[in-house]
Scaffold this active site. Structure first.
Site, PDB file in Angstrom:
ATOM      1  N   ARG A  59      -8.884   2.855  -2.271  1.00 34.06           N
ATOM      2  CA  ARG A  59      -9.113   2.434  -0.893  1.00 34.06           C
ATOM      3  C   ARG A  59      -9.325   3.611   0.063  1.00 34.06           C
ATOM      4  NH1 ARG A  59      -6.948  -1.023  -3.903  1.00 34.06           N
ATOM      5  NH2 ARG A  59      -7.119  -3.244  -3.584  1.00 34.06           N
ATOM      6  N   CYS A  64      -0.334   5.409   4.437  1.00 34.27           N
ATOM      7  CA  CYS A  64      -0.298   4.757   3.135  1.00 34.27           C
ATOM      8  C   CYS A  64       1.146   4.447   2.774  1.00 34.27           C
ATOM      9  CB  CYS A  64      -0.925   5.667   2.084  1.00 34.27           C
ATOM     10  SG  CYS A  64      -0.892   4.985   0.408  1.00 34.27           S
ATOM     11  N   VAL A  65       1.382   3.201   2.384  1.00 33.73           N
ATOM     12  CA  VAL A  65       2.691   2.779   1.910  1.00 33.73           C
ATOM     13  C   VAL A  65       2.498   2.244   0.500  1.00 33.73           C
ATOM     14  CG1 VAL A  65       4.715   1.349   2.386  1.00 33.73           C
ATOM     15  CG2 VAL A  65       3.266   2.114   4.284  1.00 33.73           C
ATOM     16  N   ILE A  66       3.154   2.892  -0.448  1.00 31.17           N
ATOM     17  CA  ILE A  66       3.066   2.488  -1.853  1.00 31.17           C
ATOM     18  C   ILE A  66       4.392   1.845  -2.245  1.00 31.17           C
ATOM     19  CG2 ILE A  66       2.758   3.263  -4.238  1.00 31.17           C
ATOM     20  CD1 ILE A  66       1.066   5.601  -3.142  1.00 31.17           C
ATOM     21  N   TYR A  69       2.400  11.086   4.890  1.00 31.90           N
ATOM     22  CA  TYR A  69       3.394  11.111   3.814  1.00 31.90           C
ATOM     23  C   TYR A  69       2.736  11.361   2.460  1.00 31.90           C
ATOM     24  CZ  TYR A  69       7.562   9.770   1.207  1.00 31.90           C
ATOM     25  OH  TYR A  69       8.638   9.764   0.365  1.00 31.90           O
ATOM     26  N   THR A  94      12.614  -0.392  -3.905  1.00 31.46           N
ATOM     27  CA  THR A  94      13.496  -1.081  -2.963  1.00 31.46           C
ATOM     28  C   THR A  94      12.691  -1.955  -2.008  1.00 31.46           C
ATOM     29  OG1 THR A  94      13.401   0.638  -1.258  1.00 31.46           O
ATOM     30  CG2 THR A  94      15.027   0.925  -3.037  1.00 31.46           C
ATOM     31  N   HIS A 106      12.438  -1.503   1.053  1.00 31.86           N
ATOM     32  CA  HIS A 106      11.949  -0.693   2.174  1.00 31.86           C
ATOM     33  C   HIS A 106      10.436  -0.873   2.352  1.00 31.86           C
ATOM     34  CE1 HIS A 106      11.954   2.533   5.073  1.00 31.86           C
ATOM     35  NE2 HIS A 106      11.044   3.188   4.384  1.00 31.86           N
ATOM     36  N   LEU A 135       6.093   3.627  10.265  1.00 28.64           N
ATOM     37  CA  LEU A 135       6.835   2.926  11.309  1.00 28.64           C
ATOM     38  C   LEU A 135       6.685   3.593  12.669  1.00 28.64           C
ATOM     39  CD1 LEU A 135      10.126   1.929   9.479  1.00 28.64           C
ATOM     40  CD2 LEU A 135       8.302   0.421  10.274  1.00 28.64           C
TER      41      LEU A 135
END
Length: 183
Positions: free
Chosen positions: A129, A83-85, A28, A89, A91, A60
């Protein structure tokens, strides 16, 4: 500051025979995931291992892809990269918690997985990171998977019987029942 603290890092795992790793990546944030991938592949190749890459839509989907691969293929271990930033929300919490929990559950089932899914507050933290010249978490995730593979090979043996299961020789069946008076 990430560089201010000192951390102990285990020596690199070693192997008598080669290892085959599946890297499952959620690209992503492609530039971040490319850097994580570079760190992971370098670590795997440093022990003479081979790797394959599968991209999935998001974090996910990473545990699901690993679960499918475990059932249908022949990998020694897995590396999860993404990577999730944090956004505006909730989410973020769902993706972070559920992907991490699913990977942990797969690990508890015996899969050798290194979790390199970054969960960060902002892009600057992600870039730090993923930096290949610093604390690349892709490299760390690959090293974790390799250490778990080494442990599974070290402890490889026939499965233990658990609970009420037993071998017939260990608990022989009673051949005859004595006559006993009824109560």
């Amino acid at each position: 500051m990430a560089n201010a603290e000192q951390h102990f890092i285990l020596p690199r795992a070693t192997f008598d025979s080669s290892v085959k790793i599946l890297i499952v990546r959620a690209p992503y944030y492609k530039d971040i995931s490319d850097d994580l991938l570079a760190g992971a592949t370098t670590e795997i190749e440093s022990v003479g291992g081979s790797w394959e890459l599968e991209d999935v839509p998001g974090a996910l989907e990473i545990p699901t892809a690993i679960g499918i691969a475990e059932r249908l293929s022949n990998f020694d271990g897995y590396v999860a990269l993404g990577c999730v930033i944090r956004g505006e929300t909730t989410h973020y919490e769902t993706v972070c918690n559920d992907s991490s929990r699913a990977i942990q559950l797969l690990g508890l089932q015996g899969l050798c997985i290194g979790n390199g899914i970054l969960t960060v507050e902002n892009r600057k933290q992600a870039e730090s990171r993923a930096n290949v010249d610093d604390q690349n978490k892709g490299s760390g995730a690959a090293a974790a998977a390799l250490h778990l593979i080494a442990l599974s090979r070290k402890w490889n043996r026939q499965a233990k019987n658990v609970g009420f299961l037993h071998d017939a020789e260990e608990a022989p069946v009673v051949a005859a029942v004595k006559d006993t008076p009824n109560a």
